[in-house]
Design a protein around this motif. Structure first.
Motif, PDB file in Angstrom:
ATOM      1  N   ASN A   1       0.847  -1.180   0.000  1.00  0.00           N
ATOM      2  CA  ASN A   1       0.000   0.000   0.000  1.00  0.00           C
ATOM      3  C   ASN A   1       0.889   1.239   0.000  1.00  0.00           C
ATOM      4  O   ASN A   1       1.556   1.540   0.991  1.00  0.00           O
ATOM      5  N   SER A   2       0.910   1.969  -1.107  1.00  0.00           N
ATOM      6  CA  SER A   2       1.814   3.112  -1.259  1.00  0.00           C
ATOM      7  C   SER A   2       1.567   4.196  -0.225  1.00  0.00           C
ATOM      8  O   SER A   2       2.488   4.924   0.151  1.00  0.00           O
ATOM      9  N   ASP A   3       0.332   4.334   0.240  1.00  0.00           N
ATOM     10  CA  ASP A   3       0.016   5.368   1.229  1.00  0.00           C
ATOM     11  C   ASP A   3       0.682   5.108   2.575  1.00  0.00           C
ATOM     12  O   ASP A   3       0.825   6.027   3.388  1.00  0.00           O
ATOM     13  N   LEU A   4       1.067   3.868   2.836  1.00  0.00           N
ATOM     14  CA  LEU A   4       1.654   3.517   4.135  1.00  0.00           C
ATOM     15  C   LEU A   4       3.175   3.479   4.093  1.00  0.00           C
ATOM     16  O   LEU A   4       3.818   3.323   5.129  1.00  0.00           O
ATOM     17  N   VAL A   5       3.752   3.614   2.909  1.00  0.00           N
ATOM     18  CA  VAL A   5       5.192   3.372   2.741  1.00  0.00           C
ATOM     19  C   VAL A   5       6.021   4.533   3.276  1.00  0.00           C
ATOM     20  O   VAL A   5       5.739   5.702   3.002  1.00  0.00           O
ATOM     21  N   GLN A   6       7.057   4.175   4.005  1.00  0.00           N
ATOM     22  CA  GLN A   6       8.004   5.151   4.526  1.00  0.00           C
ATOM     23  C   GLN A   6       9.350   5.059   3.815  1.00  0.00           C
ATOM     24  O   GLN A   6      10.019   6.069   3.620  1.00  0.00           O
ATOM     25  N   ASN A   7       9.742   3.859   3.394  1.00  0.00           N
ATOM     26  CA  ASN A   7      11.046   3.691   2.753  1.00  0.00           C
ATOM     27  C   ASN A   7      10.969   2.545   1.755  1.00  0.00           C
ATOM     28  O   ASN A   7      10.311   1.537   2.002  1.00  0.00           O
ATOM     29  N   VAL A   8      11.644   2.710   0.608  1.00  0.00           N
ATOM     30  CA  VAL A   8      11.667   1.702  -0.448  1.00  0.00           C
ATOM     31  C   VAL A   8      13.116   1.439  -0.837  1.00  0.00           C
ATOM     32  O   VAL A   8      13.819   2.346  -1.289  1.00  0.00           O
ATOM     33  N   ASP A   9      13.569   0.210  -0.672  1.00  0.00           N
ATOM     34  CA  ASP A   9      14.900  -0.219  -1.096  1.00  0.00           C
ATOM     35  C   ASP A   9      14.755  -1.359  -2.094  1.00  0.00           C
ATOM     36  O   ASP A   9      13.921  -2.250  -1.908  1.00  0.00           O
ATOM     37  N   PHE A  10      15.603  -1.335  -3.129  1.00  0.00           N
ATOM     38  CA  PHE A  10      15.526  -2.372  -4.159  1.00  0.00           C
ATOM     39  C   PHE A  10      16.927  -2.766  -4.578  1.00  0.00           C
ATOM     40  O   PHE A  10      17.780  -1.909  -4.843  1.00  0.00           O
ATOM     41  N   SER A  11      17.168  -4.070  -4.642  1.00  0.00           N
ATOM     42  CA  SER A  11      18.441  -4.613  -5.116  1.00  0.00           C
ATOM     43  C   SER A  11      18.169  -5.598  -6.240  1.00  0.00           C
ATOM     44  O   SER A  11      17.336  -6.494  -6.106  1.00  0.00           O
ATOM     45  N   ALA A  12      18.875  -5.417  -7.372  1.00  0.00           N
ATOM     46  CA  ALA A  12      18.657  -6.254  -8.550  1.00  0.00           C
ATOM     47  C   ALA A  12      19.629  -7.430  -8.630  1.00  0.00           C
ATOM     48  O   ALA A  12      19.656  -8.127  -9.649  1.00  0.00           O
ATOM     49  N   GLY A  13      20.396  -7.684  -7.588  1.00  0.00           N
ATOM     50  CA  GLY A  13      21.282  -8.847  -7.619  1.00  0.00           C
ATOM     51  C   GLY A  13      22.499  -8.657  -6.732  1.00  0.00           C
ATOM     52  O   GLY A  13      22.877  -7.535  -6.380  1.00  0.00           O
TER      53      GLY A  13
END
Length: 819
Positions: free
Chosen positions: A196-208
């Motif tokens: 739920n984007s409204d609740l998000v505080q931080n987004v981390d993404f690793s592709a490998g």
């Protein structure tokens, strides 16, 4: 009363209660020159302050995305002053040593993003999630603009990363792994992502090349952190595709916090714009909540819960698809009877406890349960005719079918049901010992799955039944078929499957120096043991061990450069979908797919026109063994479940991001990928995810003389994937590529109220943010296709590939508000 009406009423009632806070946290332990903790050290910002406890620990909340100066002062020691600029939701650890004989009043600028850069993690601003337009707006919509991330279906939240498939991506929310429904076959059935984007505080993404603390998948990690509110607040978002509502609250002493989100989505605007005429009645709704309670300074308990209901009622009526060339236009006309009724109900709950044993050791315990009940029932009959199209310009019958070359019919039947219960319990720990960070975990998972699969398809052409291709070449109506009459495709299975897993990891991290350069080390190992039992027949007890490592160095150069090297041996023990073969039967002894990762990366940070930019480049190589071959139809994956292949993938990813327009972050991405597999030693052939080239851009802008009028542009270009071939075709003898995927979504927003434009009176006074706008999906009305429908011309015995197009140009209106 309709669900939409109820949601609107709830919004109206709650709107006046809204307020918003965007914050970050700085914490740590303050020591004296003898490395003893200092108590009663004052830590102050321009607006707030705190003091260390008897162990020297402190924690202070500061505004995010702005320079904040902190002053550390003690009656018998010199002051320390630092300036930090942290992203919303970041937690930055700073452990100063206060001295008695050295003045330390100089300002040190620290940025919390450096920690993510060292790990090769992409951090995304949560505000961008809400602003950027897309048919499936949210986290996944933004991921598809990153290099190495591919998707040729705007209706789906699924994505593939660097040659992997949809099942090879880890998703965590607050450190807890989450799942998606099992039976989804097409993007239009998906509805809502778990996140739920409204609740998000931080987004981390690793592709490998990710660390050992993350689980056993082959491709990527998406690590989401939900907000911890500081005050009462309400946010709302309404559009023609549905709406969302988020409510935040916190107790006066800040010990208790809660954030709850409700969402409703209706894809009718998108689906009914497609070429198939339908009666379409989808209901996608969910409610999520994240609660925390801090009993003491050392002990905290949190709960993450989710309940969702997806109902998909689909009744196709007619379709006309024109294809072919200008000289020889052809049309497919289809009349449908029947319907599809799908229903997915999921419940998820996780209880998490955290205890600070002392200032160096933190212990945690997590227990979670995921329960899904899914039904997929359909009976759809299609009668088609394939004919020549009138192409005479000016003729009143232009575009009409004048002569039928072939007629036929198709009947699809399905009665698929699944009931899955996944329960986990996990112990986690973190210890900081002499600048060494050690993390560990032990986790037990039980998966209990009951599944019924019944699917068959009958095809006829000119009144003659077409048997399955395995029976032989069908020459009807010119020669009688001597084979027994069978369904063209037929899959039946009943499975009662239990999987018990024990997972553990241990990893070490350290920051140090090498000459004048700063260096970071990380090394870890995972172990995964599992056993599958299906219909009371147990498979082998299997064990895999996965070592992983990362190294980063930041030379003391004039140019701001960071180099990374990471890799390891990655395993993916089979989940339930990977255990089922093409007929739906569970194969208990399917082995874990294995992949050797090597990733070499570089970040070059620089300023242009006094604005920050960063160019990130990564080269990667994967060597895969014990590969489980699969086919993809729309978003449904079917495995061979026999570990009969080897594969490789290599490529280059580049991303330039920065403030192309002052005050806004935009980026441009480029990716090159080649991935092939060798099935049963027949030679290398392109994998279903062989997306050779990818270009994407996410751009934010505003009108110079009218800064409150903003524009958001989302561009994606992907070269064609292997696919669209008949489901029965031998890919070594027949392989087709879908057309290139080209899409542009644009959004325009007029901001009436924001942080820079507040009102002390009038109807705008209650608002902290208020905007209205409209979006155009698929601006250039490109006809992208995801699969092909294959029909037979009885006269020439040829088969035609009729593309199944995705969404055309669609207009949407939208409003967002915050109080």
């Amino acid at each position: 009363m309709t669900t939409k009406t109820n949601l609107l009423k709830l919004l109206v009632l709650l709107l006046p209660l809204y307020t918003l806070a965007q914050t970050a946290i700085v914490n740590g332990v303050i020591l004296d020159e003898s490395n003893f903790p200092l108590q009663a050290v004052n830590v102050k910002t321009q607006t707030d302050g705190t003091a260390t406890n008897d162990t020297g620990f402190y924690e202070i909340t500061i505004p995010s995305n702005t320079d904040v100066t902190l002053v550390y002062s003690h009656v018998s020691h010199k002051n320390v002053t630092i300036t930090v600029n942290l992203k919303n939701g970041e937690v930055f650890e700073f452990n100063p040593v206060l001295k008695t004989d050295v003045d330390q009043i100089e300002t040190i600028v620290l940025n919390g993003k450096k920690r993510k850069d060292v790990q090769g993690i992409v951090n995304i601003d949560p505000k961008t999630l809400i602003k950027i337009p897309g048919a499936q707006a949210g986290v996944e919509n933004l991921l598809k603009t990153l290099p190495g991330v591919s998707s040729n279906n705007e209706l789906s939240t699924q994505y593939s990363v660097r040659g992997g498939n949809f099942d090879e991506n880890l998703v965590y929310v607050n450190g807890i792994e989450v799942y998606r429904p099992f039976l989804v076959r097409s993007g239009q059935q998906e509805g809502l992502s778990f996140i739920n984007s409204d609740l998000v505080q931080n987004v981390d993404f690793s592709a490998g090349g990710f660390q050992a603390k993350y689980g056993d998948k082959l491709s990527s990690v998406l690590d989401i952190t939900y907000k911890r509110p500081k005050d009462f607040a309400v946010a709302a978002d309404l559009s023609l595709l549905g709406g969302s509502l988020a409510v935040e609250s916190a107790s006066k002493d800040s010990k208790f916090t809660s954030i709850t989100g409700l969402r409703y989505r209706d894809n009718s605007l998108l689906v009914q714009a497609k070429e198939t005429e339908t009666n379409y009645n989808p209901v996608f709704a969910d409610v999520q909540t994240f609660l925390t309670y801090r009993f003491t300074d050392k002990f905290e308990l949190s709960f993450l819960g989710n309940a969702s209901l997806n109902k998909y009622d689909y009744e196709p009526q007619a379709r006309q698809t024109n294809f072919g060339t200008l000289d020889n236009p052809v049309a497919l006309l289809v009349d449908y009877e029947g319907q599809e009724r799908d229903k997915y109900q999921t419940l998820f709950g996780a209880l998490q406890a955290s205890y600070e044993l002392n200032d160096k050791v933190t212990l945690g315990l997590v227990a979670s349960t995921y329960h899904t009940i899914e039904e997929e029932h359909f009976d759809i009959s299609a009668q088609y005719s394939l004919g020549e199209v009138n192409s005479n310009i000016g003729d009143e019958d232009l575009g009409e079918v004048e002569f039928s070359e072939g007629i036929g019919g198709q009947l699809n039947h399905g009665r698929n049901d699944i009931d899955a219960l996944i329960t986990t319990i996990e112990h986690k720990g973190t210890a900081n010992i002499n600048e060494n960070e050690i993390k560990w975990s032990v986790k037990y998972t039980n998966e209990d799955i009951r599944d019924r699969l019944i699917e068959w398809e009958v095809i006829d052409s000119a009144g003659f039944s077409i048997n399955a291709p395995a029976g032989g070449i069908n020459q009807e109506p010119y020669e009688p078929d001597t084979f027994p009459i069978t369904a063209f495709q037929n899959a039946r299975a009943r499975n009662n499957t239990q999987i018990n897993r024990i997972q553990a990891y241990l990893q070490w991290s350290k920051r140090s120096t090498l000459g004048d350069a700063d260096v970071w080390y990380n090394a870890g190992v995972r172990a995964h043991n599992w056993q599958v039992t299906d219909n009371n027949i147990s498979g082998d007890n299997q064990l895999v061990v996965s070592p992983r490592a990362q190294f980063a160095i930041k030379p003391d150069w004039e140019k701001d450069m960071l180099f990374r090297l990471s890799g390891g041996l990655y395993y993916q023990p089979p989940f339930y979908r990977e255990l089922r073969d093409a007929n739906g039967t569970v194969q208990p002894n399917v082995k874990a797919q294995k992949s050797v990762h090597v990733v070499l990366g570089n970040d070059f940070s620089f300023k242009m026109n006094e604005r920050p930019f960063k160019l990130s480049t990564e080269l990667y190589y994967k060597n895969l063994t014990d590969v489980n071959p699969y086919t993809v139809e729309n978003v449904r994956i079917r495995y061979a479940a026999d570990n009969s292949a080897t594969a490789y993938a290599y490529g280059l990813d580049m991303r330039l991001n920065g403030e192309f327009v002052p005050g806004t972050e935009s980026w441009f991405s480029f990716g090159y990928l080649k991935t092939e597999e060798n099935i049963n030693n027949r030679g290398d052939i392109a994998r279903p995810t062989d997306q050779r080239l990818k270009f994407a851009a996410l751009f934010q802008d505003y009108v110079p003389n009218l800064p409150n009028f903003k524009m958001y542009l989302n561009l994606v270009y992907n070269t064609g994937l292997p696919g669209g071939s008949p489901s029965y075709a031998d890919k070594y003898q027949y392989q087709n590529r879908l057309p290139d995927y080209k899409r542009a979504d644009i959004g325009f927003q007029f901001v009436l109220v924001d942080a820079k434009k507040q009102f002390d009176s009038g109807w705008k006074k209650p608002f902290k943010d208020l905007s209205f706008g409209f979006e155009i999906f698929n601006v250039f009305d490109v006809q992208n296709s995801i699969t092909n429908t294959w029909v037979r011309d009885v006269y020439s015995k040829r088969q035609y590939a009729i593309p199944n197009y995705l969404t055309p140009r669609v207009f949407n209106v939208r409003t967002t508000m915050r109080f």
